[in-house]
Design a protein around this motif. Structure first.
Motif, mmCIF file in Angstrom:
data_model
loop_
_atom_site.group_PDB
_atom_site.id
_atom_site.type_symbol
_atom_site.label_atom_id
_atom_site.label_comp_id
_atom_site.label_asym_id
_atom_site.label_seq_id
_atom_site.Cartn_x
_atom_site.Cartn_y
_atom_site.Cartn_z
ATOM 1 N N CYS A 116 0.856 -1.181 0.000
ATOM 2 C CA CYS A 116 0.000 0.000 0.000
ATOM 3 C C CYS A 116 0.896 1.235 0.000
ATOM 4 O O CYS A 116 1.783 1.359 0.850
ATOM 5 C CB CYS A 116 -0.929 0.009 1.209
ATOM 6 N N ALA A 163 -4.474 6.790 -1.342
ATOM 7 C CA ALA A 163 -3.908 5.459 -1.146
ATOM 8 C C ALA A 163 -4.029 4.650 -2.432
ATOM 9 O O ALA A 163 -5.031 4.722 -3.150
ATOM 10 C CB ALA A 163 -4.620 4.736 -0.002
ATOM 11 N N TRP A 213 -2.972 0.548 -3.745
ATOM 12 C CA TRP A 213 -2.421 -0.728 -3.284
ATOM 13 C C TRP A 213 -2.451 -1.763 -4.401
ATOM 14 O O TRP A 213 -3.163 -1.621 -5.404
ATOM 15 C CB TRP A 213 -3.138 -1.243 -2.040
ATOM 16 N N LEU A 244 -5.298 -6.924 2.062
ATOM 17 C CA LEU A 244 -5.418 -5.566 2.580
ATOM 18 C C LEU A 244 -6.888 -5.308 2.876
ATOM 19 O O LEU A 244 -7.761 -5.604 2.045
ATOM 20 C CB LEU A 244 -4.894 -4.537 1.585
ATOM 21 N N TRP A 292 -9.461 -2.115 4.066
ATOM 22 C CA TRP A 292 -9.603 -0.670 4.231
ATOM 23 C C TRP A 292 -10.884 -0.417 5.023
ATOM 24 O O TRP A 292 -11.964 -0.778 4.580
ATOM 25 C CB TRP A 292 -9.647 0.019 2.869
ATOM 26 N N SER A 342 -5.433 -1.526 -7.164
ATOM 27 C CA SER A 342 -6.657 -0.894 -6.670
ATOM 28 C C SER A 342 -6.940 0.350 -7.495
ATOM 29 O O SER A 342 -6.099 0.834 -8.251
ATOM 30 C CB SER A 342 -6.487 -0.473 -5.206
ATOM 31 N N MET A 378 -5.874 0.932 7.541
ATOM 32 C CA MET A 378 -5.435 -0.048 6.558
ATOM 33 C C MET A 378 -4.793 -1.207 7.307
ATOM 34 O O MET A 378 -3.895 -0.994 8.128
ATOM 35 C CB MET A 378 -4.413 0.563 5.598
#
Length: 314
Positions: free
Chosen positions: A105, A112, A114, A122, A124, A178, A189
């Protein structure tokens, strides 16, 4: 930037810990990394270490004080790590290539980005709600996307740990990117290995991180997962970051006073392990040509487009 960060890893019931984690930051950019060496192949811990150090080194070279093209950086650094793992295999005349999953990330200017390969995840979160998590590159997720398996079988299906994507495989990795997202104060995160998420229900993970600081929540989550898994526990690793964490939190970091060019990192900058004996100190690595990068990126994007048609796009 102002953020809180906390990381911890347990060996579980295994003989060695093949998980690796760490973070780097400059005045204006933060990189979070977690890798899980694959135990079904030789020297998974070295694959994870090489991936971490390769990506960490590239961040330190390019974040001046931020990364100019974040998405491209993540794609290129993953490919570079993949190639460095193969180089390690050749230099040491190994019968097989070590392999690892990876999730990263990159945060800068309140945005952000990632990327991941494999099933290191991950999450969020905001205000106790899960906004998004990465989708595992597994046989099971493919079957679910195709409608062949019900999502309720995620925790019990025999194919849940069969991966089709990682660093170190014979083919180039599919770097799942992402969309860029804007963070708000209090956003969390969480990067973690499957030793954690495969044991604890998702709502437990979210609840812990909502009700406690990350400094308390992360060790609690690891302890709970280890207790449930018992002697068969996998390596358990988690790295959590709260954006604009409160100033009274001992884990809060403020970067505004850092000089341009200064980098703080928990990732070792060079590989000095005896196991990496094929590379001598001061030896130059093969250049990663621009044409190679462009070709690899194009192949990856084509692969992602194909996978998205069966619902694998994060």
């Amino acid at each position: 930037m102002r953020f809180s960060v906390y990381q911890e890893s347990h060996i579980g019931g295994r003989k060695t810990n093949q998980d690796r984690m760490g973070y780097c930051f400059t005045r204006d950019s933060l990189l979070l990394l977690l890798a899980d060496g694959m135990g079904g192949h030789i020297m998974g811990e070295m694959a994870a270490t090489i991936a971490m150090q390769t990506i960490g080194n590239l961040f330190q070279q390019q974040a001046k004080p931020c990364i100019g093209r974040p998405e491209r950086f993540l794609e290129e650094s993953f490919i570079a790590a993949h190639k460095e793992i193969h180089r390690f295999k050749i230099l040491n005349n190994l019968p097989d290539t070590p392999r690892t999953t990876i999730v990263a990330c990159l945060i800068q200017h309140d945005m952000a980005f990632w990327a991941h390969c494999g099933d290191s995840r991950l999450y969020w979160m905001r205000n106790g709600q899960l906004l998004l998590r990465t989708r595992d590159h597994s046989r099971l997720e493919t079957l679910i996307a195709q409608g062949a398996v019900d999502p309720s079988e995620r925790d019990t299906h025999p194919d849940r740990n069969k991966l089709f994507n990682c660093l170190g495989a014979p083919s180039l990795p599919i770097v799942e990117m992402s969309r860029r997202v804007k963070l708000q104060a209090g956003d969390v995160m969480l990067l973690c290995s499957d030793g954690l998420w495969s044991v604890l229900p998702e709502h437990v993970i979210i609840q812990e991180l909502n009700e406690q600081t990350i400094v308390r929540a992360v060790p609690d989550l690891l302890s709970k997962a280890a207790a449930i898994a018992g002697k068969h526990a996998d390596n358990l690793t988690a790295l959590a970051m709260m954006w604009e964490g409160g100033d009274d939190n001992p884990s809060t970091i403020t970067t505004n006073t850092l000089q341009i060019g200064a980098v703080t990192t928990t990732i070792q900058s060079t590989i000095l392990s005896e196991e990496y004996s094929g590379v001598q100190e001061g030896e130059e690595t093969d250049a990663f040509e621009e044409s190679d990068i462009e070709k690899a990126i194009e192949e990856i994007r084509n692969a992602i487009q194909k996978s998205s048609r069966v619902g694998l796009k994060t």
